[in-house]
Motif scaffolding. Structure first.
Motif, PDB file in Angstrom:
ATOM      1  N   PRO A 113       0.836  -1.203   0.000  1.00  0.00           N
ATOM      2  CA  PRO A 113       0.000   0.000   0.000  1.00  0.00           C
ATOM      3  C   PRO A 113       0.871   1.252   0.000  1.00  0.00           C
ATOM      4  O   PRO A 113       1.859   1.328   0.715  1.00  0.00           O
ATOM      5  CB  PRO A 113      -0.801  -0.118   1.299  1.00  0.00           C
ATOM      6  CG  PRO A 113      -0.005  -1.032   2.173  1.00  0.00           C
ATOM      7  CD  PRO A 113       0.746  -1.948   1.249  1.00  0.00           C
ATOM      8  N   ASP A 114       0.504   2.218  -0.828  1.00  0.00           N
ATOM      9  CA  ASP A 114       1.281   3.443  -0.942  1.00  0.00           C
ATOM     10  C   ASP A 114       0.748   4.487   0.034  1.00  0.00           C
ATOM     11  O   ASP A 114       0.149   5.481  -0.354  1.00  0.00           O
ATOM     12  CB  ASP A 114       1.252   3.960  -2.379  1.00  0.00           C
ATOM     13  CG  ASP A 114       1.961   3.015  -3.329  1.00  0.00           C
ATOM     14  OD1 ASP A 114       2.956   2.413  -2.903  1.00  0.00           O
ATOM     15  OD2 ASP A 114       1.522   2.895  -4.476  1.00  0.00           O
ATOM     16  N   ILE A 115       0.981   4.213   1.325  1.00  0.00           N
ATOM     17  CA  ILE A 115       0.461   5.107   2.360  1.00  0.00           C
ATOM     18  C   ILE A 115       1.571   5.828   3.105  1.00  0.00           C
ATOM     19  O   ILE A 115       1.303   6.534   4.061  1.00  0.00           O
ATOM     20  CB  ILE A 115      -0.435   4.334   3.361  1.00  0.00           C
ATOM     21  CG1 ILE A 115       0.343   3.189   3.992  1.00  0.00           C
ATOM     22  CG2 ILE A 115      -1.697   3.837   2.671  1.00  0.00           C
ATOM     23  CD1 ILE A 115      -0.374   2.509   5.133  1.00  0.00           C
ATOM     24  N   MET A 130       1.692  12.660   0.266  1.00  0.00           N
ATOM     25  CA  MET A 130       2.937  12.767  -0.500  1.00  0.00           C
ATOM     26  C   MET A 130       3.162  11.505  -1.334  1.00  0.00           C
ATOM     27  O   MET A 130       3.656  11.586  -2.464  1.00  0.00           O
ATOM     28  CB  MET A 130       4.117  13.056   0.418  1.00  0.00           C
ATOM     29  CG  MET A 130       4.136  14.493   0.916  1.00  0.00           C
ATOM     30  SD  MET A 130       5.679  14.943   1.756  1.00  0.00           S
ATOM     31  CE  MET A 130       5.483  14.100   3.317  1.00  0.00           C
ATOM     32  N   ALA A 131       2.809  10.335  -0.793  1.00  0.00           N
ATOM     33  CA  ALA A 131       2.938   9.091  -1.566  1.00  0.00           C
ATOM     34  C   ALA A 131       2.051   9.158  -2.809  1.00  0.00           C
ATOM     35  O   ALA A 131       2.469   8.782  -3.906  1.00  0.00           O
ATOM     36  CB  ALA A 131       2.575   7.882  -0.706  1.00  0.00           C
ATOM     37  N   LYS A 132       0.851   9.658  -2.648  1.00  0.00           N
ATOM     38  CA  LYS A 132      -0.064   9.804  -3.789  1.00  0.00           C
ATOM     39  C   LYS A 132       0.541  10.757  -4.820  1.00  0.00           C
ATOM     40  O   LYS A 132       0.464  10.512  -6.029  1.00  0.00           O
ATOM     41  CB  LYS A 132      -1.414  10.324  -3.295  1.00  0.00           C
ATOM     42  CG  LYS A 132      -2.455  10.442  -4.365  1.00  0.00           C
ATOM     43  CD  LYS A 132      -3.780  10.903  -3.764  1.00  0.00           C
ATOM     44  CE  LYS A 132      -4.829  11.088  -4.850  1.00  0.00           C
ATOM     45  NZ  LYS A 132      -6.088  11.619  -4.295  1.00  0.00           N
ATOM     46  N   ALA A 133       1.156  11.827  -4.368  1.00  0.00           N
ATOM     47  CA  ALA A 133       1.778  12.787  -5.275  1.00  0.00           C
ATOM     48  C   ALA A 133       2.973  12.165  -6.001  1.00  0.00           C
ATOM     49  O   ALA A 133       3.187  12.438  -7.191  1.00  0.00           O
ATOM     50  CB  ALA A 133       2.203  14.038  -4.509  1.00  0.00           C
ATOM     51  N   VAL A 134       3.751  11.335  -5.321  1.00  0.00           N
ATOM     52  CA  VAL A 134       4.874  10.651  -5.969  1.00  0.00           C
ATOM     53  C   VAL A 134       4.348   9.739  -7.077  1.00  0.00           C
ATOM     54  O   VAL A 134       4.908   9.691  -8.176  1.00  0.00           O
ATOM     55  CB  VAL A 134       5.722   9.865  -4.945  1.00  0.00           C
ATOM     56  CG1 VAL A 134       6.678   8.900  -5.637  1.00  0.00           C
ATOM     57  CG2 VAL A 134       6.500  10.831  -4.058  1.00  0.00           C
TER      58      VAL A 134
END
Length: 196
Positions: A15-17, A147-151
């Protein structure tokens, strides 16, 4: 594997959390691609190198658009930390640009690749020590996830070739088509983190 199938930080289905975990996984993928380039021959080496170039571009774009602005704002001494990382990135991009102009079968390719690998690994260790550890201490899980979502958004929009001298949005303006890609990346990142 084609350039479009370059491994992304989330390919392992984790998970990209947490942006820090995501970027550290990218560091691992970059190390693996260096191994593939070193061990490959002919077209296999060329393909692995193209994928390495793209992943390095994606990673650096994400850092320039997501990580560095946060570190500047939220970490004590952040401006100097970012300045040091940008200097490292510029050096690695210059080495990468020289490699990108060479054929992977050129006798000078592997020694230059080893130089790039050293530069990239030293940069990654500095990021993990001076940026990533401070990011976790400076924010909460909601911001880490944003920030993970933005990456991930930056990965989708990143240019396929990093360019020396383009370590800031201002410098990107002079790059023509790459500038347009950088602007699209910036727009995608801002949308992903809720800034319009």
């Amino acid at each position: 594997m084609s350039e479009l199938e370059t491994p992304q930080a989330g390919d392992d289905q984790a998970p990209d959390i947490d942006v820090v975990a995501l970027l550290i996984r990218q560091h691992g993928a970059i190390r693996n691609l260096f191994d593939e380039v070193e061990q490959g021959q002919g077209e296999e080496r060329r393909d692995a190198f193209r994928r390495l170039v793209r992943l390095l571009a994606v990673h650096e774009t994400a850092e320039e658009e997501v990580v560095h602005p946060f570190v500047r704002r939220a970490v004590e001494g952040g401006e100097q930390v970012v300045k040091d990382r940008l200097a490292e990135e510029k050096s690695a991009k210059e080495t990468l640009a020289a490699l990108d102009d060479m054929d992977t079968d050129d006798p000078e390719f592997m020694p230059r690749l080893m130089q790039l690998r050293t530069e990239v690994q030293e940069h990654a260790r500095a990021e993990e020590r001076y940026e990533f550890s401070h990011i976790r201490r400076s924010t909460d899980v909601t911001n880490l996830a944003a920030m993970a979502k933005a990456v991930k958004a930056a990965e989708a929009m990143a240019p396929t070739r990093p360019h020396p001298g383009a370590e800031s949005a201002t410098a990107n303006v002079a790059l023509g088509p790459v500038a347009a890609l950088m602007d699209r990346t910036k727009d995608a990142v801002r949308k992903a983190i809720g800034k319009h």
